[in-house]
Design a protein around this motif. Sequence first.
Motif, PDB file in Angstrom:
ATOM      1  N   ILE A   1       0.770  -1.307   0.086  1.00  6.03           N
ATOM      2  CA  ILE A   1      -0.050   0.038   0.224  1.00  6.03           C
ATOM      3  C   ILE A   1       1.436   1.243  -0.293  1.00  6.03           C
ATOM      4  CG2 ILE A   1      -1.513   1.048   1.436  1.00  6.03           C
ATOM      5  CD1 ILE A   1      -2.569  -1.103   2.264  1.00  6.03           C
ATOM      6  N   ARG A   2       1.764   1.453   0.981  1.00  7.43           N
ATOM      7  CA  ARG A   2       2.637   2.173   0.959  1.00  7.43           C
ATOM      8  C   ARG A   2       3.562   2.610  -0.311  1.00  7.43           C
ATOM      9  NH1 ARG A   2       7.268   4.646   3.563  1.00  7.43           N
ATOM     10  NH2 ARG A   2       8.585   2.070   4.003  1.00  7.43           N
ATOM     11  N   ALA A   3       3.498   1.533  -1.331  1.00  7.10           N
ATOM     12  CA  ALA A   3       4.704   1.451  -2.145  1.00  7.10           C
ATOM     13  C   ALA A   3       3.783   2.219  -3.026  1.00  7.10           C
ATOM     14  CB  ALA A   3       5.024  -0.090  -2.296  1.00  7.10           C
ATOM     15  N   CYS A   4       2.363   1.240  -3.072  1.00  6.89           N
ATOM     16  CA  CYS A   4       0.584   2.439  -4.273  1.00  6.89           C
ATOM     17  C   CYS A   4       1.730   3.981  -4.375  1.00  6.89           C
ATOM     18  CB  CYS A   4       0.397   1.529  -3.998  1.00  6.89           C
ATOM     19  SG  CYS A   4      -0.232   0.084  -5.098  1.00  6.89           S
ATOM     20  N   GLU A   5       1.690   4.022  -3.406  1.00  7.81           N
ATOM     21  CA  GLU A   5       1.062   5.783  -2.518  1.00  7.81           C
ATOM     22  C   GLU A   5       2.730   6.601  -3.136  1.00  7.81           C
ATOM     23  OE1 GLU A   5       0.837   6.071   1.169  1.00  7.81           O
ATOM     24  OE2 GLU A   5      -1.702   5.751   1.143  1.00  7.81           O
TER      25      GLU A   5
ATOM     26  N   GLU B   1       5.375   9.538  -7.796  1.00  3.56           N
ATOM     27  CA  GLU B   1       6.473   9.332  -8.745  1.00  3.56           C
ATOM     28  C   GLU B   1       6.544   9.470 -10.885  1.00  3.56           C
ATOM     29  OE1 GLU B   1       9.967  10.139  -7.848  1.00  3.56           O
ATOM     30  OE2 GLU B   1       9.273  10.550  -5.822  1.00  3.56           O
ATOM     31  N   GLY B   2       4.896   9.143 -10.517  1.00  9.61           N
ATOM     32  CA  GLY B   2       4.425   8.922 -11.739  1.00  9.61           C
ATOM     33  C   GLY B   2       4.150   8.202 -12.199  1.00  9.61           C
ATOM     34  N   PHE B   3       4.278   6.578 -11.348  1.00  9.63           N
ATOM     35  CA  PHE B   3       4.288   5.234 -11.533  1.00  9.63           C
ATOM     36  C   PHE B   3       3.180   4.496 -12.061  1.00  9.63           C
ATOM     37  CE2 PHE B   3       9.108   5.337 -10.450  1.00  9.63           C
ATOM     38  CZ  PHE B   3       9.820   4.704 -11.062  1.00  9.63           C
ATOM     39  N   LYS B   4       2.545   4.053 -12.366  1.00  8.50           N
ATOM     40  CA  LYS B   4       1.075   3.397 -12.888  1.00  8.50           C
ATOM     41  C   LYS B   4       1.628   1.701 -12.208  1.00  8.50           C
ATOM     42  CE  LYS B   4      -0.102   5.789 -15.905  1.00  8.50           C
ATOM     43  NZ  LYS B   4      -1.426   7.152 -15.482  1.00  8.50           N
TER      44      LYS B   4
ATOM     45  N   MET C   1      -1.293 -11.109  -1.786  1.00 11.83           N
ATOM     46  CA  MET C   1      -2.101 -11.919  -0.841  1.00 11.83           C
ATOM     47  C   MET C   1      -3.445 -11.235  -1.120  1.00 11.83           C
ATOM     48  SD  MET C   1      -2.163 -14.707  -0.183  1.00 11.83           S
ATOM     49  CE  MET C   1      -3.597 -15.346   1.993  1.00 11.83           C
ATOM     50  N   PRO C   2      -4.672 -11.693  -1.674  1.00 15.55           N
ATOM     51  CA  PRO C   2      -6.298 -11.244  -1.916  1.00 15.55           C
ATOM     52  C   PRO C   2      -6.913 -10.669  -0.458  1.00 15.55           C
ATOM     53  CG  PRO C   2      -5.719 -13.490  -2.485  1.00 15.55           C
ATOM     54  CD  PRO C   2      -4.339 -13.157  -2.456  1.00 15.55           C
ATOM     55  N   ASP C   3      -6.823  -9.703  -0.489  1.00 13.63           N
ATOM     56  CA  ASP C   3      -7.809  -9.625   0.813  1.00 13.63           C
ATOM     57  C   ASP C   3      -8.369  -7.722   0.345  1.00 13.63           C
ATOM     58  OD1 ASP C   3      -7.121  -8.329   4.562  1.00 13.63           O
ATOM     59  OD2 ASP C   3      -7.513  -7.026   2.904  1.00 13.63           O
ATOM     60  N   LEU C   4      -9.324  -7.808   0.115  1.00 13.44           N
ATOM     61  CA  LEU C   4     -10.480  -7.078  -0.459  1.00 13.44           C
ATOM     62  C   LEU C   4      -9.779  -5.804   0.099  1.00 13.44           C
ATOM     63  CD1 LEU C   4     -12.664  -5.713  -2.002  1.00 13.44           C
ATOM     64  CD2 LEU C   4     -14.626  -6.417  -0.087  1.00 13.44           C
ATOM     65  N   VAL C   5      -9.618  -5.467   1.588  1.00 16.03           N
ATOM     66  CA  VAL C   5     -10.145  -4.087   2.449  1.00 16.03           C
ATOM     67  C   VAL C   5      -8.691  -3.701   1.927  1.00 16.03           C
ATOM     68  CG1 VAL C   5      -9.817  -2.476   4.282  1.00 16.03           C
ATOM     69  CG2 VAL C   5     -11.201  -4.623   3.915  1.00 16.03           C
ATOM     70  N   LEU C   6      -7.830  -4.483   2.158  1.00 16.36           N
ATOM     71  CA  LEU C   6      -6.221  -3.865   2.303  1.00 16.36           C
ATOM     72  C   LEU C   6      -5.962  -3.609   0.465  1.00 16.36           C
ATOM     73  CD1 LEU C   6      -3.883  -5.697   4.188  1.00 16.36           C
ATOM     74  CD2 LEU C   6      -5.255  -4.030   4.026  1.00 16.36           C
ATOM     75  N   ALA C   7      -7.092  -4.280  -0.433  1.00 14.38           N
ATOM     76  CA  ALA C   7      -6.761  -3.636  -2.115  1.00 14.38           C
ATOM     77  C   ALA C   7      -7.416  -2.249  -2.897  1.00 14.38           C
ATOM     78  CB  ALA C   7      -7.368  -5.176  -2.927  1.00 14.38           C
ATOM     79  N   LYS C   8      -8.776  -2.703  -1.435  1.00 19.37           N
ATOM     80  CA  LYS C   8      -9.255  -1.202  -2.267  1.00 19.37           C
ATOM     81  C   LYS C   8      -8.482   0.417  -1.732  1.00 19.37           C
ATOM     82  CE  LYS C   8     -13.934  -2.440  -1.614  1.00 19.37           C
ATOM     83  NZ  LYS C   8     -15.215  -2.621  -0.659  1.00 19.37           N
ATOM     84  N   ARG C   9      -7.520  -0.112  -0.612  1.00 23.17           N
ATOM     85  CA  ARG C   9      -6.433   0.873  -0.378  1.00 23.17           C
ATOM     86  C   ARG C   9      -5.823   1.037  -1.438  1.00 23.17           C
ATOM     87  NH1 ARG C   9      -6.362   0.985   5.679  1.00 23.17           N
ATOM     88  NH2 ARG C   9      -7.928   1.744   6.627  1.00 23.17           N
ATOM     89  N   MET C  10      -5.114  -0.241  -1.568  1.00 20.25           N
ATOM     90  CA  MET C  10      -4.086   0.430  -3.120  1.00 20.25           C
ATOM     91  C   MET C  10      -4.484   0.808  -4.459  1.00 20.25           C
ATOM     92  SD  MET C  10      -2.621  -3.510  -3.014  1.00 20.25           S
ATOM     93  CE  MET C  10      -2.001  -4.573  -1.019  1.00 20.25           C
ATOM     94  N   VAL C  11      -5.943   0.809  -4.494  1.00 25.46           N
ATOM     95  CA  VAL C  11      -6.579   1.271  -5.344  1.00 25.46           C
ATOM     96  C   VAL C  11      -6.555   2.780  -5.409  1.00 25.46           C
ATOM     97  CG1 VAL C  11      -8.721   1.213  -7.198  1.00 25.46           C
ATOM     98  CG2 VAL C  11      -7.763  -0.958  -6.183  1.00 25.46           C
TER      99      VAL C  11
ATOM    100  N   GLY D   1      -3.592   4.387  -5.576  1.00 26.26           N
ATOM    101  CA  GLY D   1      -3.625   4.400  -7.192  1.00 26.26           C
ATOM    102  C   GLY D   1      -3.053   3.467  -7.915  1.00 26.26           C
ATOM    103  N   ALA D   2      -2.840   2.181  -7.781  1.00 30.82           N
ATOM    104  CA  ALA D   2      -2.516   0.682  -8.448  1.00 30.82           C
ATOM    105  C   ALA D   2      -4.236   0.445  -9.544  1.00 30.82           C
ATOM    106  CB  ALA D   2      -3.101  -0.067  -7.907  1.00 30.82           C
ATOM    107  N   VAL D   3      -3.155   0.627 -10.790  1.00 27.43           N
ATOM    108  CA  VAL D   3      -3.954   0.673 -11.227  1.00 27.43           C
ATOM    109  C   VAL D   3      -4.609  -1.101 -12.479  1.00 27.43           C
ATOM    110  CG1 VAL D   3      -2.635   1.811 -12.898  1.00 27.43           C
ATOM    111  CG2 VAL D   3      -1.953  -0.428 -12.992  1.00 27.43           C
ATOM    112  N   CYS D   4      -4.330  -1.702 -11.586  1.00 30.62           N
ATOM    113  CA  CYS D   4      -5.494  -3.173 -11.267  1.00 30.62           C
ATOM    114  C   CYS D   4      -4.766  -3.480 -10.098  1.00 30.62           C
ATOM    115  CB  CYS D   4      -4.696  -3.767 -12.176  1.00 30.62           C
ATOM    116  SG  CYS D   4      -3.032  -3.952 -12.636  1.00 30.62           S
ATOM    117  N   ILE D   5      -4.745  -5.026 -10.214  1.00 33.02           N
ATOM    118  CA  ILE D   5      -4.939  -6.051  -8.485  1.00 33.02           C
ATOM    119  C   ILE D   5      -4.291  -7.706  -9.183  1.00 33.02           C
ATOM    120  CG2 ILE D   5      -5.614  -6.302  -6.157  1.00 33.02           C
ATOM    121  CD1 ILE D   5      -4.782  -3.664  -6.323  1.00 33.02           C
ATOM    122  N   MET D   6      -2.956  -7.773  -8.538  1.00 36.83           N
ATOM    123  CA  MET D   6      -2.653  -9.020  -8.784  1.00 36.83           C
ATOM    124  C   MET D   6      -2.553 -10.140  -7.417  1.00 36.83           C
ATOM    125  SD  MET D   6       0.579  -7.666 -11.420  1.00 36.83           S
ATOM    126  CE  MET D   6       0.593  -9.084 -12.365  1.00 36.83           C
ATOM    127  N   PRO D   7      -3.611 -10.963  -7.628  1.00 33.27           N
ATOM    128  CA  PRO D   7      -3.533 -11.357  -6.472  1.00 33.27           C
ATOM    129  C   PRO D   7      -2.819 -12.937  -6.523  1.00 33.27           C
ATOM    130  CG  PRO D   7      -5.468 -11.886  -7.457  1.00 33.27           C
ATOM    131  CD  PRO D   7      -5.120 -10.613  -8.144  1.00 33.27           C
TER     132      PRO D   7
END
Lengths: 65, 258
Positions: free
Chosen positions: B113-117, B122-125, B131-141, B144-150
């Motif tokens: 999550i911290r890395a996504c921020e 820095e302009g990355f996508k 590990m699939p976790d709905l709550v944390l995946a929402k935080r990643m989105v 700035g996450a452009v997809c999720i790779m569980p």
Amino acid sequence: MKITVNGQTKEVTTKNLKQIVELLGFDTTNYVIVLNDEIIPKSKVNEVEVKENDEIEILTIMGGG
Amino acid sequence: MDELKIADITLKNRLIIGTGKFSSYEYIPEIIEKTGCEMVTVAVRRAKDGIQKPLKDYIPQGTKILVNTSGARNAEEALKIAKIGRELLGSNLIKIEIIPDTKYLMPDNMEVIRACELLSKEGFKPFPYIMPDLVLAKRMVEAGAVCIMPLGSPIGTNKGLLTKYFIEMLKNEIKVPIIVDAGIGKPSHAAEAMEIGVDAVLINTAIATSKNPVKMAIAFSKAVEAGRIAFLAGIPAEKITADPSSPLDEYLTGFLRK
């Protein structure tokens, strides 16, 4: 002058980073040079001078998942 | 046209192939040609020597190259690797892989999550591997996450979709594409993933360590396509009791039993 390249000590006679990298057999299009933990943009490699005990990492893409 | 859009890229082919563990890079161009694969993953490492032909030379022009941050143990290390990848390839797409655990190679979801921020700023996508976790995946989105790779199961285990139910949650609740990454060991696993509606799969070990990587890649390609078509066709619900496929009529229920 002694420098470290990819973890190994090397003796070099030139200060020019581009020349050092090319003398070691690497081109600067497929490789990225990190000098003392700082990425050197491809366009700047020819302008950078290396000092005694500098650490150079020559990095590239490799197989990975 | 059934296309997959991730950030600013479009894929027609939903099989993404990892380039690790191949006994020779020579397999890679043939696999890409025969499967129509449009995106491969790579890692950043020290150059071995200047004589070896670089991996980039084996990847056909036009193929999208997704750099991973494998080897990173925290967000700052992931950022360093991402920047090197960007300098090498000129692409902002980055698969975030942060793995402190060497036994099961479990990703550190909190650090991801911290890395996504950090990387988004820095302009990355970011393409976060998690590990699939709905709550944390929402935080990643949100970060700035452009997809999720569980992960289906741990990297290189070939155990298939052990996390299927949790991946289904992501698919149902998250708007960005879901790409199953890791653990898919055979084509039926890939078809199973596509049948539940995930957007793509990333396969590496199962192809690269097969006795015949080219044939195995073709098998995966067909499985991914079959699973996708089945999902789009609409898979009927499971039932507890039987429902005859051959209907009874009055001949059977009446005349035959006279």
